[in-house]
Enzyme design. Structure first.
Site, PDB file in Angstrom:
ATOM      1  N   LYS A 191      60.121  48.168 -12.542  1.00  8.96           N
ATOM      2  CA  LYS A 191      60.851  48.015 -11.024  1.00  8.96           C
ATOM      3  C   LYS A 191      60.071  46.844 -10.305  1.00  8.96           C
ATOM      4  CE  LYS A 191      63.523  51.868 -10.754  1.00  8.96           C
ATOM      5  NZ  LYS A 191      64.237  52.918  -9.787  1.00  8.96           N
ATOM      6  N   LYS A 215      69.124  49.774 -20.501  1.00 13.80           N
ATOM      7  CA  LYS A 215      69.935  50.852 -20.203  1.00 13.80           C
ATOM      8  C   LYS A 215      70.789  50.398 -19.051  1.00 13.80           C
ATOM      9  CE  LYS A 215      67.331  52.992 -16.357  1.00 13.80           C
ATOM     10  NZ  LYS A 215      66.987  54.432 -15.587  1.00 13.80           N
ATOM     11  N   LYS A 225      71.575  51.524 -12.053  1.00 18.40           N
ATOM     12  CA  LYS A 225      72.104  51.249 -10.817  1.00 18.40           C
ATOM     13  C   LYS A 225      71.642  49.876 -10.108  1.00 18.40           C
ATOM     14  CE  LYS A 225      71.252  55.734  -9.414  1.00 18.40           C
ATOM     15  NZ  LYS A 225      70.693  56.710  -8.968  1.00 18.40           N
TER      16      LYS A 225
HETATM   17  N1  AQP Z   1      71.508  54.720 -18.721  1.00 17.86           N
HETATM   18  C1  AQP Z   1      71.223  56.138 -18.695  1.00 17.86           C
HETATM   19  N2  AQP Z   1      71.630  56.705 -19.813  1.00 17.86           N
HETATM   20  C2  AQP Z   1      71.363  58.255 -19.758  1.00 17.86           C
HETATM   21  N3  AQP Z   1      70.639  58.855 -18.695  1.00 17.86           N
HETATM   22  C3  AQP Z   1      70.522  58.097 -17.654  1.00 17.86           C
HETATM   23  N4  AQP Z   1      70.080  58.221 -16.393  1.00 17.86           N
HETATM   24  C4  AQP Z   1      70.038  57.154 -15.567  1.00 17.86           C
HETATM   25  N5  AQP Z   1      70.381  56.201 -16.306  1.00 17.86           N
HETATM   26  C5  AQP Z   1      70.797  56.603 -17.683  1.00 17.86           C
HETATM   27  C6  AQP Z   1      69.698  59.716 -15.884  1.00 17.86           C
HETATM   28  O1  AQP Z   1      70.396  59.785 -14.785  1.00 17.86           O
HETATM   29  C7  AQP Z   1      69.520  60.924 -13.903  1.00 17.86           C
HETATM   30  C8  AQP Z   1      69.586  60.633 -12.736  1.00 17.86           C
HETATM   31  O2  AQP Z   1      68.760  59.475 -12.430  1.00 17.86           O
HETATM   32  P1  AQP Z   1      68.447  59.064 -11.167  1.00 17.86           P
HETATM   33  O3  AQP Z   1      69.199  59.148 -10.004  1.00 17.86           O
HETATM   34  O4  AQP Z   1      66.888  59.069 -10.902  1.00 17.86           O
HETATM   35  O5  AQP Z   1      68.397  57.404 -11.115  1.00 17.86           O
HETATM   36  P2  AQP Z   1      67.702  56.529 -12.331  1.00 17.86           P
HETATM   37  O6  AQP Z   1      67.319  57.137 -13.252  1.00 17.86           O
HETATM   38  O7  AQP Z   1      66.815  55.776 -11.257  1.00 17.86           O
HETATM   39  O8  AQP Z   1      68.905  55.713 -12.540  1.00 17.86           O
HETATM   40  P3  AQP Z   1      69.190  54.196 -12.556  1.00 17.86           P
HETATM   41  O9  AQP Z   1      70.773  53.912 -12.737  1.00 17.86           O
HETATM   42  O10 AQP Z   1      68.508  53.775 -13.708  1.00 17.86           O
HETATM   43  O11 AQP Z   1      68.906  53.791 -11.481  1.00 17.86           O
HETATM   44  P4  AQP Z   1      67.794  52.605 -11.157  1.00 17.86           P
HETATM   45  O12 AQP Z   1      68.185  51.515 -11.485  1.00 17.86           O
HETATM   46  O13 AQP Z   1      67.499  52.815  -9.624  1.00 17.86           O
HETATM   47  O14 AQP Z   1      66.485  52.860 -12.033  1.00 17.86           O
HETATM   48  C9  AQP Z   1      68.049  61.029 -14.598  1.00 17.86           C
HETATM   49  O15 AQP Z   1      67.966  62.081 -15.297  1.00 17.86           O
HETATM   50  C10 AQP Z   1      68.120  59.987 -15.641  1.00 17.86           C
HETATM   51  O16 AQP Z   1      67.470  60.006 -16.706  1.00 17.86           O
END
Ligand code: AQP
Length: 333
Positions: free
Chosen positions: A112, A195, A198
């Site tokens: 990040k 992956k 968001k």
């Molecule tokens: N691409 C993905 N495939 C499978 N699982 C995923 N998760 C996130 N992206 C994928 C799972 O979603 C849950 C919630 O995650 P979070 O709210 O902590 O968000 P995150 O992991 O930060 O999701 P993003 O979209 O990847 O956000 P950013 O871009 O901010 O990092 C978790 O259980 C995660 O594993």
């Protein structure tokens, strides 16, 4: 019943298909045979710059989406992280047990901050995994259903629990990861080696569950596929097609080999995309309607959250009291 804990960040207007298939869907399935605690982790959401009005709106939307996905507040404990002060209290304690080098090895922080460097990053973003460890350990969690991207953070939670237990006496249960291999990672539609995310995906690469279903169908139809014509699962050689097969398999509950069989002879990428688009539309259309209907009644959402926070607090307070006692704090009477 084994205890589960998992959280999701209210950092977008909508969950994406990766959040749903990688995590939320497992949450729903675990409600009956587990004692489940599910949390909208708003404290994690302020580790990056945020807008207060938007955070509130997104937190409520997250709760509504979790309910629309099938969480039932009578069968699980659903709450917002900032309602239970013990999360930040335990995070401080665990922070004092975490090595600086150990925290520096967390790859999500490195990812990040890769583009803009660490200078502009907050200390909160750096210590995020410690707060996550507190989230999990407070509830004496047995299993943590998350996507593959969270595995390293979970390892840290286990290490911290073991360290605390060996230094101060048995206090925390050691949590296990619950990661479903088939949907552990959903990939970006435009860059199927990264992956779906968001913060990192371009609009074309992501399926947002609250988007107009027509937009989602179009994004599937425009997904990047691979050279050749054969429809088979091979993440290294055919990441685009494999991602579409994963999504279709998860949404229709057909196995990947059965789908590969189905597309043998004559059927091409266009057919696959059409089928995936149909399956996505079929899922998101009622999901979106249910979410919007729940958002019409914010008072009921507040009531659900108040009940959830009360139940969560009862468990969290007991764990924290025990940890503080073991650490040598005078337990407040
Ligand atoms: N691409 C993905 N495939 C499978 N699982 C995923 N998760 C996130 N992206 C994928 C799972 O979603 C849950 C919630 O995650 P979070 O709210 O902590 O968000 P995150 O992991 O930060 O999701 P993003 O979209 O990847 O956000 P950013 O871009 O901010 O990092 C978790 O259980 C995660 O594993």
């Amino acid at each position: 019943r084994p205890r589960v804990f998992s959280g999701i960040q209210p950092t977008a207007d909508s969950f994406h298909l990766g959040n749903y298939l990688g995590a939320v869907r497992q949450w729903v399935g675990m409600q009956d045979d587990h004692d489940a605690f599910y949390c909208v982790v708003d404290l994690h959401a302020i580790t990056v710059g945020h807008d207060p009005a938007l955070l509130r709106e997104r937190s409520l939307r997250s709760v509504a989406q979790l309910l629309a996905a099938g969480l039932d507040p009578d069968r699980c404990t659903l709450f917002v992280q900032s309602h239970v002060a013990e999360h930040t209290q335990l995070a401080w304690i665990l922070g004092c047990l975490t090595g600086f080098g150990e925290a520096s090895r967390m790859t999500q922080f490195k990812d990040k901050t890769q583009r803009q460097g660490t200078e502009g990053a907050t200390v909160g973003l750096f210590t995020y995994p410690v707060l996550m460890a507190a989230d999990i350990l407070l509830y004496q969690t047995d299993q943590v259903p998350v996507g593959e991207d969270q595995r390293q953070h979970l390892e840290l939670s286990r290490d911290l629990a073991q360290r605390f237990n060996s230094r101060y006496g048995d206090t925390f249960r050691i949590p296990e990861a619950y990661i479903l291999k088939e949907t552990a990672k959903i990939y970006d539609l435009q860059d199927p080696t990264a992956k779906m995310s968001k913060s990192a995906s371009t609009p074309g690469g992501i399926i947002e569950l609250l988007d107009d279903p027509k937009v989602s169908a179009k994004r599937i139809r425009s997904a990047v596929t691979d050279s050749g014509r054969e429809i088979r699962f091979d993440h290294d050689q055919k990441p685009g097609v494999s991602n579409l097969l994963t999504i279709l398999s998860a949404l229709t509950e057909q196995s990947v080999p059965a789908l590969e069989e189905h597309y043998v002879g004559g059927r091409g990428y266009g057919d696959l995309k059409r089928d995936v688009a149909d399956a996505v539309v079929e899922f998101v259309t009622p999901f979106r309607e249910r979410t919007l209907a729940l958002l019409e009644d914010p008072e009921s959402l507040d009531n659900i959250l108040a009940r959830g926070a009360e139940r969560a607090r009862a468990v969290a307070a007991e764990t924290l009291r025990e940890a503080e006692d073991r650490l040598g704090f005078i337990v407040a009477k």
